[in-house]
Enzyme design. Structure first.
Site, PDB file in Angstrom:
ATOM      1  N   PHE A  63      42.459  30.397  33.382  1.00 28.51           N
ATOM      2  CA  PHE A  63      41.812  30.007  34.638  1.00 28.51           C
ATOM      3  C   PHE A  63      42.158  30.991  35.745  1.00 28.51           C
ATOM      4  CE2 PHE A  63      42.353  27.854  38.778  1.00 28.51           C
ATOM      5  CZ  PHE A  63      41.034  27.482  39.016  1.00 28.51           C
ATOM      6  N   GLY A 122      41.683  31.047  39.905  1.00 24.71           N
ATOM      7  CA  GLY A 122      41.243  30.231  41.039  1.00 24.71           C
ATOM      8  C   GLY A 122      42.412  29.837  41.917  1.00 24.71           C
ATOM      9  N   LEU A 175      47.257  31.383  33.868  1.00 21.26           N
ATOM     10  CA  LEU A 175      46.739  31.167  35.211  1.00 21.26           C
ATOM     11  C   LEU A 175      46.812  32.438  36.045  1.00 21.26           C
ATOM     12  CD1 LEU A 175      48.542  27.791  36.024  1.00 21.26           C
ATOM     13  CD2 LEU A 175      46.183  28.080  35.263  1.00 21.26           C
ATOM     14  N   GLU A 176      45.733  32.716  36.770  1.00 20.01           N
ATOM     15  CA  GLU A 176      45.749  33.727  37.824  1.00 20.01           C
ATOM     16  C   GLU A 176      45.363  33.000  39.107  1.00 20.01           C
ATOM     17  OE1 GLU A 176      43.539  37.812  39.352  1.00 20.01           O
ATOM     18  OE2 GLU A 176      43.245  37.138  37.285  1.00 20.01           O
ATOM     19  N   LEU A 177      46.368  32.683  39.904  1.00 21.96           N
ATOM     20  CA  LEU A 177      46.161  31.770  41.022  1.00 21.96           C
ATOM     21  C   LEU A 177      46.174  32.498  42.364  1.00 21.96           C
ATOM     22  CD1 LEU A 177      48.422  28.864  39.736  1.00 21.96           C
ATOM     23  CD2 LEU A 177      45.991  29.274  39.318  1.00 21.96           C
TER      24      LEU A 177
END
Length: 329
Positions: free
Chosen positions: A127, A129, A151-153
């Protein structure tokens, strides 16, 4: 979901040799090059980013390592930006991707997204976001089958300029680090820390560069910044700008709508900022640069690490630029 599961368990794609899968993906690459203009146009319609950016940077990057390794994929697009992804999905079919290997879902996060994250047949999630959505995804994955999650947050990345840096180079790179893609990058250098000995010079030149930035029709050649994606994002950014003014920061440039129609925001620069202000603490995801002053490296390292985000950081010392990415825990 059942189609993707069946394609992985029984279909030919995972059982092909790497050479055979490569031939399909190379055909896809050729089709993407052939349809570059159409994909870039859809991306600009969806997001508001300049067409030249979409055509020259975004579209050429669309080759999927997850497919190359033999996986089946269920891709949920953001509800605001589905068009270009569906177009590329059609090209994959034309390239010869077996049925069921790529499956597209379009919908809202609390419904379609939550169902995907919770499904027992999904073995892995990836994901990109917001941090809040990432936390929700981790919780859903834990409640289902403890599936691994990548995750790339969000980020509030520091960009540090030391006193012996080449100021003109530093200004250009700090400007790029913040305003690239209209400030809509998760590793945006949105906290610009500048040594007090060069702060005034840096600030004046950074303001001048922001004022030169071309805002307008994203399909017009030379446009550097188009509109925000929708009214919600526009209002969110404007709220942060008002917060900066109300909390005592100095608004050096703009801080207002560009034009009378559309969700355009002029490139905005703040100075005289304190680290506890919302414009420093929160990810704005827009064209808002905060330029802060520091005295020594020990001080600025503490300030740079004083963030609930942890995606990336950079500094400019002498003529050396260093980008050090790391993922949030």
């Amino acid at each position: 979901m059942l189609t993707a599961r069946k394609a992985f368990d029984e279909g030919p794609w995972p059982r092909m040799t790497a050479y055979e899968r490569t031939k399909v993906l190379l055909r896809l690459a050729g089709l993407i090059e052939k349809h570059n203009d159409q994909i870039a146009t859809l991306e600009t319609w969806d997001t508001g980013k300049p067409y030249e950016h979409a055509a020259k940077i975004e579209v050429p990057m669309v080759i999927g390592p997850a497919l190359a390794t033999g996986n089946s994929i269920v891709l949920k697009t953001a509800e605001q930006t589905p068009l270009s992804a569906f177009y590329v999905a059609n090209l994959l079919q034309e390239a010869g991707l077996p049925e069921g290997v790529l499956n597209m879902v379009s919908g809202f996060c609390p419904t379609a997204g939550a169902a995907l994250c919770s499904h027992m047949d999904v073995d892995k999630l990836a994901f990109t976001g917001s941090t809040d959505t990432g936390k929700a995804i981790l919780a859903l994955a834990a409640k289902s089958n403890l599936k691994p999650v990548t995750l790339e947050l969000g980020g509030k990345s520091p960009f540090i300029v030391c006193e012996d840096a080449d100021i003109d180079t530093a200004i250009e790179q700090a400007h790029f680090a913040l305003f690239f893609n209209q400030g809509q990058c998760y590793c945006t250098g949105s906290r610009t820390y500048v040594h007090e000995k060069v702060y005034d010079e840096f600030l004046e030149k950074a303001k001048a560069l922001a004022l030169k930035r071309t805002v307008g029709d994203p399909f017009k050649s030379g446009t550097e910044q188009g509109p925000k994606i929708d009214s919600k994002q526009f209002e969110k950014i404007m709220k942060y700008i008002r917060s900066g003014v109300e909390s005592g920061a100095t608004l050096e440039t703009a801080g207002e709508r560009f034009g009378e129609k559309g969700y355009y925001i002029k490139p905005t620069v703040f100075s005289n900022i304190k680290d506890d202000m919302l414009i420093v603490q929160d990810e704005i995801f827009g064209p808002v640069q905060s330029i802060l002053k520091f005295k020594d490296l020990d001080e600025v390292v503490k300030k740079a690490n004083n963030s609930r985000y942890g995606l990336a950081a950079g500094y400019l010392h002498s003529a050396l630029t260093l980008q050090t990415p790391w993922h949030e825990p």
